[in-house]
Design an enzyme around this catalytic site. Sequence first.
Site, PDB file in Angstrom:
ATOM      1  N   ASN A   1       0.675  -1.312   0.266  1.00  0.00           N
ATOM      2  CA  ASN A   1       0.109  -0.089  -0.180  1.00  0.00           C
ATOM      3  C   ASN A   1       1.117   1.730  -0.073  1.00  0.00           C
ATOM      4  OD1 ASN A   1      -1.939   2.564   0.353  1.00  0.00           O
ATOM      5  ND2 ASN A   1      -2.180   1.131   2.739  1.00  0.00           N
TER       6      ASN A   1
ATOM      7  N   LYS B   1       0.541   4.446  -0.023  1.00  0.00           N
ATOM      8  CA  LYS B   1      -1.289   5.848   0.374  1.00  0.00           C
ATOM      9  C   LYS B   1      -0.365   6.891  -0.120  1.00  0.00           C
ATOM     10  CE  LYS B   1       0.409   2.662   4.732  1.00  0.00           C
ATOM     11  NZ  LYS B   1       0.463   3.631   6.289  1.00  0.00           N
TER      12      LYS B   1
ATOM     13  N   HIS C   1      -9.519   0.900   4.861  1.00  0.00           N
ATOM     14  CA  HIS C   1      -7.914   0.894   6.077  1.00  0.00           C
ATOM     15  C   HIS C   1      -8.576   1.763   7.083  1.00  0.00           C
ATOM     16  CE1 HIS C   1      -4.329   2.367   6.348  1.00  0.00           C
ATOM     17  NE2 HIS C   1      -3.407   1.076   5.623  1.00  0.00           N
TER      18      HIS C   1
ATOM     19  N   GLU D   1      -7.066   4.343   7.960  1.00  0.00           N
ATOM     20  CA  GLU D   1      -6.782   5.575   7.714  1.00  0.00           C
ATOM     21  C   GLU D   1      -8.306   6.401   7.381  1.00  0.00           C
ATOM     22  OE1 GLU D   1      -3.161   5.642   5.467  1.00  0.00           O
ATOM     23  OE2 GLU D   1      -2.156   4.492   7.481  1.00  0.00           O
TER      24      GLU D   1
ATOM     25  N   GLU E   1      -5.585  -5.415  10.845  1.00  0.00           N
ATOM     26  CA  GLU E   1      -4.200  -4.710  10.740  1.00  0.00           C
ATOM     27  C   GLU E   1      -4.607  -3.978  12.387  1.00  0.00           C
ATOM     28  OE1 GLU E   1      -2.338  -2.506   6.909  1.00  0.00           O
ATOM     29  OE2 GLU E   1      -4.088  -1.188   7.326  1.00  0.00           O
TER      30      GLU E   1
ATOM     31  N   GLY F   1       2.111   2.466  10.732  1.00  0.00           N
ATOM     32  CA  GLY F   1       3.196   3.431  10.775  1.00  0.00           C
ATOM     33  C   GLY F   1       4.241   3.997  11.542  1.00  0.00           C
TER      34      GLY F   1
ATOM     35  N   SER G   1       3.463  -2.006  10.009  1.00  0.00           N
ATOM     36  CA  SER G   1       4.657  -1.612  10.022  1.00  0.00           C
ATOM     37  C   SER G   1       5.608  -3.435   9.869  1.00  0.00           C
ATOM     38  CB  SER G   1       5.310  -1.812  11.540  1.00  0.00           C
ATOM     39  OG  SER G   1       4.840  -0.247  12.135  1.00  0.00           O
TER      40      SER G   1
HETATM   41  C1  PEP Z   1      -1.074   0.306   6.371  1.00  0.00           C
HETATM   42  O1  PEP Z   1      -0.602   1.233   5.067  1.00  0.00           O
HETATM   43  O2  PEP Z   1      -2.264  -0.356   5.685  1.00  0.00           O
HETATM   44  C2  PEP Z   1       0.014  -0.121   6.487  1.00  0.00           C
HETATM   45  C3  PEP Z   1       0.654  -1.522   7.275  1.00  0.00           C
HETATM   46  O3  PEP Z   1       0.992   0.510   6.572  1.00  0.00           O
HETATM   47  P1  PEP Z   1       3.342   0.327   7.460  1.00  0.00           P
HETATM   48  O4  PEP Z   1       3.063  -1.153   7.565  1.00  0.00           O
HETATM   49  O5  PEP Z   1       3.070   1.363   7.247  1.00  0.00           O
HETATM   50  O6  PEP Z   1       2.447  -0.114   9.072  1.00  0.00           O
END
Ligand code: PEP
Length: 239
Positions: free
Chosen positions: A9, A11, A95, A97, A167, A173, A209
Site C-alpha cells: 500500500n 498510500k 483501511h 486511515e 491491521e 506506520g 509495520s
Molecule cells: C498500511 O498502510 O496498511 C500499513 C500496514 O502501513 P505500515 O506497514 O507502514 O504500518
Amino acid sequence: MRQPLVAGNWKMHGSRAENASLVSGLLDLLQPGKRAEILLCPPFPYLMETGRLLKDSGVALGAQSVCAESQGAFTGEVSAAMLKDVGCRYVLVGHSERRQLFGERDALVARKFVAAQGQALVPVLCVGETLEEREGDQTTSVVSRQLEAVLAVTGVQALARAVIAYEPVWAIGTGRTASPEQAQEVHALLRGRLAAAGAADVRLLYGGSVKAANAASLFGMPDVDGGLVGGASLDAREF
Ligand code: PEP
C-alpha cells in the site's frame, strides 16, 4: 490451499519517476516460481502507468479506495468500474486511515465492498482495533463488529471472494508491530468465524509495520496468509 498474498500500500507517496524506479527494482528482485502473489496499490493517478510497468509480470494492481456509488455527481470520487477499466484486480476497503481520517464507518465500508465486487474486483477488507480498544480488552468485539457489518450486507459467499487484512491501528506506520502470537490470536478468531460460516479459505493478511526483519515470523503463523505492507513497500529490497 491458500496462496500467500503480499500487498504493498503506497498510500499517498510516489511520483512517476519514483514509481518507475520502485517497480523496476521490484521486478528485478522477483524470483520466478515463488508461490506468493504480489499486489501493488499505488495512488489513483498512477494506476494506469503502474499497470503498464507491471504488464506480464504477474504482479497484480489494486487501488487504495473506491466510491460506494457507481457513477454520477460525486466530485473527487473514483468508481469500481473505473478501477476495473484501468486494470485493477483488487481494492482496499476500510483501511484504518480511511476510517479514522475520512470518517468511513462500517456501513459505508460494506457498501464499498459491494461496489467493488459488483465490478469483479477483489476487496481487501481491513479491520483492526486502536490502542485504546486493545487496552480496554475490546479487540475481539471491534474486529468482529467490523467483519459482521460486511457479512450482514453481503452474506458469506461474497466474503469467500475477498481478502481480509487484520491491521491493528496502533501498529500502522508506528514501527510497533504486533507480535506473531498477537497477530495469530486475532487471525484465529477471524478464521473461526469465517469457518463457521463456511468460508474457511479466505486469505487473512496481517498489516502493521511489516518489514523484512519481521515478515518471516509473522507470515509463519498458521492463520497468517501474507501481509499488507505500507512504509516498507516503498523500498524494493525491503518489500
Ligand atoms: C498500511 O498502510 O496498511 C500499513 C500496514 O502501513 P505500515 O506497514 O507502514 O504500518
